[in-house]
Design an enzyme around this catalytic site. Sequence first.
Site, PDB file in Angstrom:
ATOM      1  N   ARG A 147      31.547  73.933 -94.625  1.00  0.00           N
ATOM      2  CA  ARG A 147      31.293  75.303 -95.085  1.00  0.00           C
ATOM      3  C   ARG A 147      31.065  76.201 -93.882  1.00  0.00           C
ATOM      4  O   ARG A 147      30.392  75.804 -92.926  1.00  0.00           O
ATOM      5  CB  ARG A 147      30.014  75.354 -95.919  1.00  0.00           C
ATOM      6  CG  ARG A 147      30.103  74.865 -97.307  1.00  0.00           C
ATOM      7  CD  ARG A 147      28.856  75.233 -98.089  1.00  0.00           C
ATOM      8  NE  ARG A 147      27.637  74.631 -97.592  1.00  0.00           N
ATOM      9  CZ  ARG A 147      26.676  75.282 -96.946  1.00  0.00           C
ATOM     10  NH1 ARG A 147      26.757  76.574 -96.695  1.00  0.00           N
ATOM     11  NH2 ARG A 147      25.590  74.649 -96.554  1.00  0.00           N
ATOM     12  N   TYR A 158      38.599  73.357 -96.931  1.00  0.00           N
ATOM     13  CA  TYR A 158      37.540  72.337 -96.962  1.00  0.00           C
ATOM     14  C   TYR A 158      36.454  72.639 -97.981  1.00  0.00           C
ATOM     15  O   TYR A 158      35.975  73.778 -98.100  1.00  0.00           O
ATOM     16  CB  TYR A 158      36.883  72.222 -95.573  1.00  0.00           C
ATOM     17  CG  TYR A 158      36.147  70.914 -95.415  1.00  0.00           C
ATOM     18  CD1 TYR A 158      36.826  69.770 -95.016  1.00  0.00           C
ATOM     19  CD2 TYR A 158      34.801  70.809 -95.731  1.00  0.00           C
ATOM     20  CE1 TYR A 158      36.166  68.558 -94.917  1.00  0.00           C
ATOM     21  CE2 TYR A 158      34.133  69.596 -95.629  1.00  0.00           C
ATOM     22  CZ  TYR A 158      34.829  68.470 -95.219  1.00  0.00           C
ATOM     23  OH  TYR A 158      34.179  67.270 -95.127  1.00  0.00           O
ATOM     24  N   LYS A 185      29.826  75.664-104.677  1.00  0.00           N
ATOM     25  CA  LYS A 185      28.791  76.567-104.141  1.00  0.00           C
ATOM     26  C   LYS A 185      29.066  78.019-104.532  1.00  0.00           C
ATOM     27  O   LYS A 185      28.146  78.777-104.831  1.00  0.00           O
ATOM     28  CB  LYS A 185      28.721  76.430-102.621  1.00  0.00           C
ATOM     29  CG  LYS A 185      28.455  75.013-102.144  1.00  0.00           C
ATOM     30  CD  LYS A 185      27.120  74.516-102.614  1.00  0.00           C
ATOM     31  CE  LYS A 185      26.854  73.108-102.134  1.00  0.00           C
ATOM     32  NZ  LYS A 185      25.524  72.646-102.514  1.00  0.00           N
ATOM     33  N   HIS A 233      20.029  74.884-106.655  1.00  0.00           N
ATOM     34  CA  HIS A 233      20.559  73.835-105.782  1.00  0.00           C
ATOM     35  C   HIS A 233      19.670  72.595-105.942  1.00  0.00           C
ATOM     36  O   HIS A 233      18.874  72.272-105.070  1.00  0.00           O
ATOM     37  CB  HIS A 233      20.541  74.367-104.343  1.00  0.00           C
ATOM     38  CG  HIS A 233      21.258  73.525-103.352  1.00  0.00           C
ATOM     39  ND1 HIS A 233      20.999  73.563-102.001  1.00  0.00           N
ATOM     40  CD2 HIS A 233      22.250  72.623-103.506  1.00  0.00           C
ATOM     41  CE1 HIS A 233      21.784  72.718-101.372  1.00  0.00           C
ATOM     42  NE2 HIS A 233      22.558  72.130-102.264  1.00  0.00           N
ATOM     43  N   SER A 292      19.581  70.433 -96.734  1.00  0.00           N
ATOM     44  CA  SER A 292      20.471  69.343 -96.322  1.00  0.00           C
ATOM     45  C   SER A 292      19.714  68.358 -95.424  1.00  0.00           C
ATOM     46  O   SER A 292      18.675  68.688 -94.834  1.00  0.00           O
ATOM     47  CB  SER A 292      21.702  69.888 -95.609  1.00  0.00           C
ATOM     48  OG  SER A 292      21.333  70.868 -94.711  1.00  0.00           O
ATOM     49  N   CYS A 306      18.043  65.691 -96.297  1.00  0.00           N
ATOM     50  CA  CYS A 306      16.782  65.152 -96.839  1.00  0.00           C
ATOM     51  C   CYS A 306      17.040  64.005 -97.812  1.00  0.00           C
ATOM     52  O   CYS A 306      16.124  63.566 -98.500  1.00  0.00           O
ATOM     53  CB  CYS A 306      15.995  66.252 -97.546  1.00  0.00           C
ATOM     54  SG  CYS A 306      15.243  67.432 -96.416  1.00  0.00           S
ATOM     55  N   ASP A 332      23.452  67.649-107.137  1.00  0.00           N
ATOM     56  CA  ASP A 332      23.493  68.838-106.263  1.00  0.00           C
ATOM     57  C   ASP A 332      23.097  70.146-106.944  1.00  0.00           C
ATOM     58  O   ASP A 332      22.461  70.977-106.320  1.00  0.00           O
ATOM     59  CB  ASP A 332      24.909  68.977-105.680  1.00  0.00           C
ATOM     60  CG  ASP A 332      24.965  69.916-104.486  1.00  0.00           C
ATOM     61  OD1 ASP A 332      24.024  69.896-103.681  1.00  0.00           O
ATOM     62  OD2 ASP A 332      25.949  70.668-104.363  1.00  0.00           O
ATOM     63  N   ARG A 389      33.284  63.329 -96.182  1.00  0.00           N
ATOM     64  CA  ARG A 389      32.869  63.357 -97.588  1.00  0.00           C
ATOM     65  C   ARG A 389      33.609  62.351 -98.448  1.00  0.00           C
ATOM     66  O   ARG A 389      34.750  61.984 -98.161  1.00  0.00           O
ATOM     67  CB  ARG A 389      33.168  64.747 -98.169  1.00  0.00           C
ATOM     68  CG  ARG A 389      32.425  65.883 -97.495  1.00  0.00           C
ATOM     69  CD  ARG A 389      31.041  66.019 -98.036  1.00  0.00           C
ATOM     70  NE  ARG A 389      30.203  66.932 -97.254  1.00  0.00           N
ATOM     71  CZ  ARG A 389      29.040  67.391 -97.679  1.00  0.00           C
ATOM     72  NH1 ARG A 389      28.575  67.053 -98.856  1.00  0.00           N
ATOM     73  NH2 ARG A 389      28.307  68.183 -96.920  1.00  0.00           N
TER      74      ARG A 389
HETATM   75  O1  O2Y Z   1      30.610  71.302 -95.966  1.00  0.00           O
HETATM   76  C1  O2Y Z   1      30.977  71.457 -97.140  1.00  0.00           C
HETATM   77  O2  O2Y Z   1      31.927  72.165 -97.409  1.00  0.00           O
HETATM   78  C2  O2Y Z   1      30.272  70.791 -98.230  1.00  0.00           C
HETATM   79  S1  O2Y Z   1      28.746  71.544 -98.573  1.00  0.00           S
HETATM   80  C3  O2Y Z   1      27.968  70.586 -99.795  1.00  0.00           C
HETATM   81  C4  O2Y Z   1      28.700  69.669-100.508  1.00  0.00           C
HETATM   82  C5  O2Y Z   1      28.079  68.921-101.480  1.00  0.00           C
HETATM   83  C6  O2Y Z   1      26.752  69.131-101.729  1.00  0.00           C
HETATM   84  N1  O2Y Z   1      26.042  70.030-101.042  1.00  0.00           N
HETATM   85  C7  O2Y Z   1      26.603  70.739-100.075  1.00  0.00           C
HETATM   86  C8  O2Y Z   1      25.703  71.706 -99.363  1.00  0.00           C
HETATM   87  O3  O2Y Z   1      26.057  72.317 -98.377  1.00  0.00           O
HETATM   88  O4  O2Y Z   1      24.570  71.881 -99.851  1.00  0.00           O
HETATM   89 MN    MN Z   2      24.238  70.934-101.753  1.00  0.00          MN
END
Ligand code: O2Y
Ligand code: MN
Length: 635
Positions: A94, A244, A253, A273, A295, A297, A320, A413
């Site tokens: 992200r 991605y 998200k 979340h 994240s 944790c 999530d 992932r």
């Molecule tokens: O980096 C990404 O694109 C994935 S972000 C993500 C994916 C699954 C669960 N939580 C998250 C997050 O950033 O909280």
């Molecule tokens: Mn998440």
Amino acid sequence: MSCMLLGVLRRHGSVGAGVGLRSLASVPSLPPSVADFVKGAVDECKPSNVHVVTGTAEETATILAGLEREGMVKRLPKYENCWLARTDPKDVARVESKTVIVTKNHRDTVPIPAGGAKSQLGSWMSESDWQRAREERFPGCMTGRTMYVIPFSMGPVGSTLSKYGVQVTDSPYVVASMGVMTRMGTPVLNKLAEGVEFVRCQHSLGRPLPLTAPLVNSWPCNPDKVLISHLPDTRQILSFGSGYGGNSLLGKKCFALRIASRIAKDEGWLAEHMLILGITNPAGVKRYVAAAFPSACGKTNLAMMKPSLPGWKVECVGDDIAWMKFDSHGKLRAINPENGFFGVAPGTSDKTNPYAMATIAKNTVFTNVGETSDGGVWWEGLDAPPAGVTLTDWHGKAWKPGTSTLCAHPNSRFCAPAGQCPIIDPLWESEEGVPIDAIIFGGRRPEGVPLVYESFNWQHGVFVGAAMRSEATAAAEHKGKVLMNDPFAMRPFFGYNFGDYLAHWLSMQRRGAATQLPRIFHVNWFRKDPSSGAFLWPGFGENARVLEWIFRRCGRQAEDEAARRSAIGWLPVDGAIDTKGLSGGVDMGALLDVPKTFWQQEARELRAYFSQQVGADLPAQVEAELRALEDRVHN
Ligand code: O2Y
Ligand code: MN
């Protein structure tokens, strides 16, 4: 230009080439609002084909076969229907710095920080800047590519808590992943035909054909032009340049947190979340809890925990995201709006999360993990592969254990169907959601924060969520670890002004029945012994011992023999956390200690954070809770 559009639109499936895009005006069988949206996207992005996704297994197989031909995924012969994708190394996570919320006024999106500081609670873009950014990116961006039209549902199709979306995308990898992460295809289109609202999601990789520069790893993306934009007023998401995860699987998200948090505010519910789990005691009594963690944790590990306590059972509703609403009896009910897990691979193993390992054994898309010479996957945290099996890293290069580089990208992932989890909760797709008895906030706090405490009441619980902080790896130029404020673990995901979000949480109390309100807790699995630096608590399955205390506290009076009042909330009394059978023993005194000077400093830092980042938008009740904490820790 030839296209499959008209026939596709007639039959909700793809048809042979040769139908002109101009014919789109007469789209007969897509619901009119969907047809309008698709037509607008086609006019802007100029794809060469349009394919309305039906969601059948044959369609997914065809899409994966196409991806394999293009070199974007490869089959993993060691497992059943598993695939490996390697991305362009510039497209691996992200991108928070390129993620914006577009509203008329800056303050609709974020509180205005004091002294011209940058907001840490989201990024605003003006409507005019966004219009310009859109015009620089989307016109013609799908030339030479197929636009897939994905009707999808967040939550079980037909549930009163579910919401719908339509994502157009030029990424077949996104189609395959959305098929795992959401309910997708014809059943949703039928629902949309009833005229239900839907979120308009437009996504492009930003690499029209013919290419003007070669792709890296056959992974189209446009890292210099990434922009993930949200328009909460009109329920739109436009994402450009990245294929991605959170940037491109727009149900996750972008929709289920940023847009949904705004819908939830407007409609009187919560989009959070949070994982959701069910826990059953040896007597067969079951409770559900929702838990928010920043994240790193171990959120997925907790969601699928194997309790170490004999006779206790944990079942997973979601790992999530939780959508929660008070029902007509004043009980908070939650659904997991997703249909799959998009979990971090490194660190996942039979030791840390055996149920996740079982979940990802088939029908899973892996991205940026290492590969074994016998057609499997590998990442840091797994046992070394057997003799004779060699490894390839996430770049596609030969790799040996002990090398200074990583085999799997740290944000690599797995994308796997939730229904494959061996401990998926029997009610995980229930129409009305599961009843929530406790909400848990948590963070990675090496110092000062006890293993567990309970808030005094709902308002204090909202303050505890607002005060969340967690240790995170600092940006590369700083190195080391820093404590980051991450209120409600929502810092990157707020869809509107955080002050208004707090006011919304406070207002939710009035929707619940006083006797039914979830109790609110804070946990910290990561406290360290200051002299040795070792963790004081073993974590993982042993966290069930803390859940047991939380379980007992639900449904009891605040004042009971298992808890004592402290300056920060209710703490377990000596012996209230069951430590029988913990190998090596634990220092419960150190784990539950609430050092005064630490909390005086914590309160000072919180006040500075709230005044700098939230300012005039901080609700008076939260300010009052901060003052009350200051009083308690100074007396
Ligand atoms: O980096 C990404 O694109 C994935 S972000 C993500 C994916 C699954 C669960 N939580 C998250 C997050 O950033 O909280
Ligand atoms: Mn998440």
